[in-house]
Design an enzyme around this catalytic site. Sequence first.
Site, PDB file in Angstrom:
ATOM      1  N   ASP A   2       1.337  -9.828   3.823  1.00 45.87           N
ATOM      2  CA  ASP A   2      -0.021  -9.689   4.362  1.00 45.87           C
ATOM      3  C   ASP A   2      -1.129 -10.130   3.405  1.00 45.87           C
ATOM      4  O   ASP A   2      -2.260 -10.359   3.831  1.00 45.87           O
ATOM      5  CB  ASP A   2      -0.277  -8.225   4.767  1.00 45.87           C
ATOM      6  CG  ASP A   2       0.692  -7.742   5.829  1.00 45.87           C
ATOM      7  OD1 ASP A   2       1.220  -8.578   6.577  1.00 45.87           O
ATOM      8  OD2 ASP A   2       0.921  -6.512   5.911  1.00 45.87           O
ATOM      9  N   ASN A   7       0.788  -1.240   0.000  1.00 42.97           N
ATOM     10  CA  ASN A   7       0.000   0.000   0.000  1.00 42.97           C
ATOM     11  C   ASN A   7       0.818   1.287   0.000  1.00 42.97           C
ATOM     12  O   ASN A   7       0.581   2.189  -0.799  1.00 42.97           O
ATOM     13  CB  ASN A   7      -0.844   0.044   1.283  1.00 42.97           C
ATOM     14  CG  ASN A   7      -2.079  -0.797   1.123  1.00 42.97           C
ATOM     15  OD1 ASN A   7      -2.657  -0.822   0.043  1.00 42.97           O
ATOM     16  ND2 ASN A   7      -2.461  -1.491   2.168  1.00 42.97           N
TER      17      ASN A   7
HETATM   18  O1  F6P Z   1       3.297  -5.433   6.175  1.00 40.67           O
HETATM   19  C1  F6P Z   1       4.122  -6.483   6.594  1.00 40.67           C
HETATM   20  C2  F6P Z   1       4.236  -6.515   8.090  1.00 40.67           C
HETATM   21  O2  F6P Z   1       5.108  -7.576   8.441  1.00 40.67           O
HETATM   22  C3  F6P Z   1       2.920  -6.631   8.853  1.00 40.67           C
HETATM   23  O3  F6P Z   1       2.413  -7.940   8.867  1.00 40.67           O
HETATM   24  C4  F6P Z   1       3.309  -6.107  10.199  1.00 40.67           C
HETATM   25  O4  F6P Z   1       2.190  -5.570  10.875  1.00 40.67           O
HETATM   26  C5  F6P Z   1       4.308  -5.023   9.867  1.00 40.67           C
HETATM   27  O5  F6P Z   1       4.794  -5.308   8.562  1.00 40.67           O
HETATM   28  C6  F6P Z   1       5.482  -4.912  10.793  1.00 40.67           C
HETATM   29  O6  F6P Z   1       6.241  -3.823  10.395  1.00 40.67           O
HETATM   30  P1  F6P Z   1       7.726  -3.532  10.896  1.00 40.67           P
HETATM   31  O7  F6P Z   1       8.634  -4.574  10.290  1.00 40.67           O
HETATM   32  O8  F6P Z   1       8.028  -2.177  10.403  1.00 40.67           O
HETATM   33  O9  F6P Z   1       7.695  -3.679  12.375  1.00 40.67           O
END
Ligand code: F6P
Length: 332
Positions: free
Chosen positions: A128, A103
Site C-alpha cells: 500500500d 501499521n
Molecule cells: O494491506 C495490503 C492489502 O492488500 C490492502 O491493499 C487490502 O485492502 C488488504 O490488504 C486486503 O487484505 P486481505 O488480504 O486480508 O483481504
Amino acid sequence: MKRIAVFTSGGDAPGMNACIRAVVRSAHYFGLEVYGILKGYDGMIHGNLIEMDDRSVSNIIQRGGTILKSARSEEFRTMEGRKKAYENIKKFGIDGLVGIGGNGTFTGAEVFYNEFQIPCVGAPGTIDNDLYGTDFTIGYDTAVNTALSAIDRIRDTADAHERIFFIEVMGRDTGYIAVRSAIAGGAEMSVMPESKNSIKEVIQKLKHGTSQSKSSHIIIVAEGHEVGRAQSIADKVKKELPELDAKVTTLGHVQRGGAPTAADRVLASRLGLGAVEGLIKGKTNVMAGVINRTLCYTPFKDTITKKKPINKELIRIVEILNGRKYHNIERE
Ligand code: F6P
C-alpha cells in the site's frame, strides 16, 4: 544482544523474502544468532520458531510471498495472547525482534515493548505504501508494476471494443497504487481518496472524452475511495450514460504476489540490514525507512499515526496529461 528473531505479519508483500534474507545474513555477519517466527504474532504465541542459517535463505530473494508465512493475529490483541508470546520469546532466549509489515505489525510491536520490554525494529512491508517514515514500502513497486501490466492488457481490448474500463486497484484507504499505475498506464482518470473525485466528475470526464471522439477510456479506481468501489461507480455511470459500454475489472490479490522488482529487492535488502543495525545500536520501537535516498529510523507511533501525503505533483500529472480541459470540470 546475542539472538534475534524475525517475523512477517499482516498482508504479505513482494520483497518480504528479500528482507528476511537480509536480516538473517546481516545478523550472522555481526555475530548474532537468528530465529524465524512462523505466521507472525500467531507463531510467537504458539512457539513456532525455527533457527535460521545462511543457507535457509538461499534462493528466496526472487520469490514473492514470505517463507515465514504471515497472519493477522486476533489473539495477539489480547493481554493473554501477548503474555504467551512473551513466554516463548524468553524460552527461546530472544533479545530483539525484527518485524516486517505495516501499521498493524508496528502497533502490536509497540504495545508488546511497553508491556515486556522486548526491543523491536521494523521494516515496512506492504504493497500500500501508506507508511509515514519511508518514501517507499517493500512491495509497492512490484504491485504497481503488476497493476500496470494488467492495465496495458486491458487497454488493448478496451481499444478493440471501444469500451470504458473501470479498473480497481488495492491500497486500502490510500491511492498510492492508483496514482502511479494511472500515470504509467496512461489512464484517463484516477479516482482515489486523495483527489476527492465525485461521480459527477467521472461522468463529466467521460462525456467530455466522447465529445472529443475518444472511443475508449481507462479509469483507475482506488479500492478505498469513499464514493464506492469500482462496480458501484460503474453502475452509477451506466445509469447516466447508458450508451457507453462500461466494464469493471478488480485486480485484487494478484497485486500481492509475484517476483519482486529490482527496486523492491534492493530496498528490502537495505532495510533488512538497517533493521538489524538499528537493533544492535540499541534502537527500539522504530521503523527503518528510506527518505530522500537516506536510511532513517522513525518511531512506530509516528508511522502509525502520521499521514504520508501523496505527492500532489503526481495527481496533477494524471489530470494534465490525460484529462484535457480537466480543470474546467466541476468538483462537488
Ligand atoms: O494491506 C495490503 C492489502 O492488500 C490492502 O491493499 C487490502 O485492502 C488488504 O490488504 C486486503 O487484505 P486481505 O488480504 O486480508 O483481504
